[in-house]
Motif scaffolding. Structure first.
Motif, PDB file in Angstrom:
ATOM      1  N   ALA A  52       0.821  -1.210   0.000  1.00  0.00           N
ATOM      2  CA  ALA A  52       0.000   0.000   0.000  1.00  0.00           C
ATOM      3  C   ALA A  52       0.853   1.258   0.000  1.00  0.00           C
ATOM      4  O   ALA A  52       1.839   1.356   0.716  1.00  0.00           O
ATOM      5  CB  ALA A  52      -0.915   0.002   1.220  1.00  0.00           C
ATOM      6  N   SER A 103      -2.564   7.331   0.369  1.00  0.00           N
ATOM      7  CA  SER A 103      -3.928   7.359  -0.151  1.00  0.00           C
ATOM      8  C   SER A 103      -4.157   8.530  -1.099  1.00  0.00           C
ATOM      9  O   SER A 103      -3.417   9.509  -1.091  1.00  0.00           O
ATOM     10  CB  SER A 103      -4.863   7.456   1.056  1.00  0.00           C
ATOM     11  N   GLU A 104      -5.177   8.418  -1.948  1.00  0.00           N
ATOM     12  CA  GLU A 104      -5.468   9.523  -2.876  1.00  0.00           C
ATOM     13  C   GLU A 104      -6.938   9.550  -3.267  1.00  0.00           C
ATOM     14  O   GLU A 104      -7.608   8.527  -3.254  1.00  0.00           O
ATOM     15  CB  GLU A 104      -4.605   9.395  -4.142  1.00  0.00           C
ATOM     16  N   GLN A 114      -9.134  13.111   2.642  1.00  0.00           N
ATOM     17  CA  GLN A 114      -8.036  12.329   2.089  1.00  0.00           C
ATOM     18  C   GLN A 114      -6.700  12.852   2.597  1.00  0.00           C
ATOM     19  O   GLN A 114      -5.824  12.095   2.998  1.00  0.00           O
ATOM     20  CB  GLN A 114      -8.081  12.433   0.560  1.00  0.00           C
ATOM     21  N   ALA A 167      -0.423  11.956   1.214  1.00  0.00           N
ATOM     22  CA  ALA A 167      -1.702  11.704   0.548  1.00  0.00           C
ATOM     23  C   ALA A 167      -1.899  12.717  -0.577  1.00  0.00           C
ATOM     24  O   ALA A 167      -1.203  13.744  -0.626  1.00  0.00           O
ATOM     25  CB  ALA A 167      -2.840  11.779   1.558  1.00  0.00           C
ATOM     26  N   GLU A 211      -7.136   5.810  -6.483  1.00  0.00           N
ATOM     27  CA  GLU A 211      -7.648   4.860  -5.496  1.00  0.00           C
ATOM     28  C   GLU A 211      -9.146   5.126  -5.260  1.00  0.00           C
ATOM     29  O   GLU A 211      -9.955   4.213  -5.292  1.00  0.00           O
ATOM     30  CB  GLU A 211      -6.854   5.049  -4.203  1.00  0.00           C
ATOM     31  N   HIS A 212      -9.470   6.405  -5.014  1.00  0.00           N
ATOM     32  CA  HIS A 212     -10.863   6.812  -4.807  1.00  0.00           C
ATOM     33  C   HIS A 212     -11.244   7.840  -5.872  1.00  0.00           C
ATOM     34  O   HIS A 212     -10.534   8.826  -6.052  1.00  0.00           O
ATOM     35  CB  HIS A 212     -11.052   7.484  -3.446  1.00  0.00           C
ATOM     36  N   THR A 251      -3.384   1.859  -4.755  1.00  0.00           N
ATOM     37  CA  THR A 251      -2.869   3.226  -4.730  1.00  0.00           C
ATOM     38  C   THR A 251      -1.802   3.405  -5.809  1.00  0.00           C
ATOM     39  O   THR A 251      -1.425   2.449  -6.490  1.00  0.00           O
ATOM     40  CB  THR A 251      -2.222   3.519  -3.363  1.00  0.00           C
ATOM     41  N   ALA A 252      -1.323   4.649  -5.925  1.00  0.00           N
ATOM     42  CA  ALA A 252      -0.168   4.953  -6.781  1.00  0.00           C
ATOM     43  C   ALA A 252      -0.364   4.434  -8.204  1.00  0.00           C
ATOM     44  O   ALA A 252       0.521   3.826  -8.783  1.00  0.00           O
ATOM     45  CB  ALA A 252       1.126   4.388  -6.175  1.00  0.00           C
TER      46      ALA A 252
END
Lengths: 433, 433
Positions: free
Chosen positions: B234, B237-238, B259, B266, B327-328, B372-373
């Motif tokens: 992991a 986050s984004e 976030q 992030a 990711e989101h 992620t990423a």
């Protein structure tokens, strides 16, 4: 000679554990070299591919071109003899039919609180398939990797294959064409993996890289993992055969040798409750080895890593089979189905006396890219899902958020994530801004 | 200040590419240290765990015990306040219900040639869940990792969590109990990953390890990969929000900050076709930052990695969103569904104005462990399949083998694998022995 074990021996547990722990591969430490190659390809693109191919493959890609022209691929297909072509087409069609059934279904529903939930599967935007040069360049592997990608709906499928001295295996090109591969590039090694991950002027980057390769290729795949997806790192092949007194020693010996001929590091194991079958199979192996074209590799594998294990009954065999977690498991016993149902760690199970593993390698339709080195404990053979990804979907309306929101706020606060809590609260009560 | 981009700018392509290439993490090179820790735990077992925990966590496991006693876990659950407990139970039940629908179906069929084909899914025999200590010890993450494992049917689920200075987060213990975790061990870092992979006197080995961790944990997971399965590594986050002129600047700002508060690394991005929304959101972010408990992390993330991107229309936004592969992804535009259907790279999509990502983090039921990423280009959020493996099944009778065998023989010979060919031929014609 292959190791002989029997569960009646007092030191069986220790000997079996030692047998399981035997290393069949020595990992070459090529990471530093590979790291440099990847950085160079990322920086210089095609020019780096041309340099490395000149050095490692004795081939001038500046003149010949990196991408194999369509005419060359078409010509390779045209040159395949009729019997092989028919067999390749049968394999292609059966692999496609088998993998069609793996296509996952999307799901979308609204729950009792009015929350809309679901998920959706989509293919990766592009996939790269590494095909080794030399003796391990198998057209069947091209089909096994490429067809599931196309069934998944991957719009761009790229093959890279080294052409040492300029030579490409025409069967590999033919299989690529039959499988619907979109581009073939004559480049191999770590430089090919780097090109697929980072892109060059000629080879646009992909999102996922699959396919077997040597130590350099394996190290390169590990290093680019994260930037792109990769499949498993394949180890030497293995078969475990469970057979009772009805087993045909010649057939079993042939199946053990079919595994052993791949590679001196391959492994073939027989577990039986019949002591006389062990002797009969051992004798049949020696007999068949004499007339085998790849007797050297097969003999070395059998001698160094083969095993003949005697159990009191198949009840004892179940935990042993689960610990071995074989890539290929053949079950030729009286109630093969019942035994298969109780063994959970295996890449593929071949049931009954008339299912030699080789039909699975070629034409059954199931995938022959399977987890090796005990990784069947936690991973699966290659399939359609390896070329797809799942996106979850979520939708609340104002009412659903009122139902669900307070619990989200409570957990956000419990975790000290106040902005999380606020992002919900602000929608429920504008005063929270 | 966050970067501002507009597709109308002549250098947009280059600036967007540079923005995408921005590294948000510097990988610490801890591999040598971690390699030594793993070897030590593999060799000395519990004694090594006790030594490392004394050194790194200032805790005496020799006295306290490695395994957390059931009474301590029960007490932690008993001490949770009613509101948080209800929220955790709601989350647990909704995660279970969502993931139940992911349970794969087995398949078995007989084709036109009489060949029996199929595949079967089984859970891994044991899974380990790493839970970080310190601020990132989130009970919601315990639920998100543990519940899918239990839905998959994993019979033994083990949590390892560091207890620096002897302190365990009671909410983590409570969540473990609610999720049905079978064992909790108070050990962390690379030594915990080594224990899960190799086993010690107290911690039996598992087949799969999941869960987030620091650089040491991530390096250890990479090193034990192959011996056991691991989930993704992991990254920070984004969130990417697509919003049009109907977007509420305060709500959007709250979501961007939810976030950003995770971590200074992030990333929060807004893409809109409305220039005035960009200004309004930027102002709202500054305003809300002032009253945020984690303003320091959120402010740093927003300043260093935040982005406000102006597009002419959402047609332009689709390829940008696919390249960001967030990711989101929140879509708060007029026809959110239609836009969502055309974007394929995203871990999770949150539709409409009333679906803040935080409901997905906690209680919607979908998993919050997401790629992620940019890895949403090739991978999926955590799910039931991560705790299962598929075994293919194959059965021929004599007649089916007669139908399929000749093609297998042809391909075996074409590939120079004579023992493969013979293993089929010997069953069709005994003279082939």
């Amino acid at each position: 000679m292959p190791v002989r074990l029997a569960t009646t021996e007092s030191d069986f547990a220790a000997r079996f554990a030692a047998f399981l722990a035997t290393k069949r591969e020595t990992a070459e430490d090529v990471e530093q070299v590979v790291r440099a190659i990847i950085a160079d390809v990322a920086a210089r693109g095609d020019a780096a591919l041309i340099d490395y191919s000149r050095r490692f493959d004795r081939i001038d890609l500046e003149t010949l071109g990196i991408r194999v022209p369509q005419a060359e691929i078409d010509a390779a297909l045209g040159a395949v003899d009729a019997e092989t072509l028919t067999a390749l087409e049968l394999a292609r069609d059966r692999i496609a039919a088998y993998h069609q059934r793996q296509l996952p279904k999307d799901d979308r529903w609204r729950d009792a609180l009015g929350v809309e939930l679901g998920y959706r599967w989509t293919p990766v935007e592009a996939a790269g398939l590494y095909v080794p040069g030399g003796t391990a360049a198998y057209p069947s592997s091209v089909l096994m990797n490429a067809v599931p990608a196309k069934v998944a709906g991957v719009p761009r499928l790229v093959v890279t294959v080294p052409a040492p001295g300029g030579v490409l295996n025409p069967l590999v090109l033919a299989a690529a064409k039959l499988a619907g591969v979109d581009e073939v590039h004559r480049v191999g090694g770590a430089q090919a993996i780097a090109a697929l991950a980072y892109g060059t002027e000629t080879i646009r980057p992909v999102a996922k890289i699959v396919g077997p390769g040597n130590a350099f290729v394996a190290a390169a795949k590990r290093l680019v993992f994260g930037r792109v997806g990769i499949d498993m790192i394949a180890g030497p092949s293995e078969v475990l055969i469970l057979a009772d007194r009805h087993g045909n020693p010649d057939w079993i010996a042939a199946d053990l040798l079919a595994q052993a001929e791949h590679d001196p590091s391959a492994q073939s194991i027989l577990i039986t409750d019949d002591a006389s079958l062990i002797d009969a199979v051992a004798a049949a192996v020696e007999r068949q080895l004499k007339t085998l074209s790849r007797a050297e590799a097969a003999g070395a594998s059998w001698r160094d890593y083969g095993a003949l294990i005697l159990v009191r009954d198949f009840e004892e065999a179940i935990p042993l089979a689960d610990r071995i977690a074989a890539e290929h498991l053949e079950i030729a016993t009286e109630d093969a189905e019942a035994l298969a149902a109780r063994i959970t760690n295996a890449g593929a199970i071949f049931l009954g006396h008339h299912t030699p593993e080789a039909v699975g390698d070629y034409v059954a339709g199931s995938n022959h890219v399977l987890p090796t080195a005990r990784s069947a404990r936690f991973s699966s053979g290659l399939g359609v899902l390896d070329f797809m990804k799942r996106t979850s979907l979520l939708r609340c309306d104002a009412e659903a958020l009122r139902a669900l929101g307070p619990a989200a706020i409570a957990l956000g606060r419990a975790e000290g994530l106040d902005a999380h809590a606020r992002s919900v609260a602000i929608r429920l009560n504008p005063d929270h801004a």
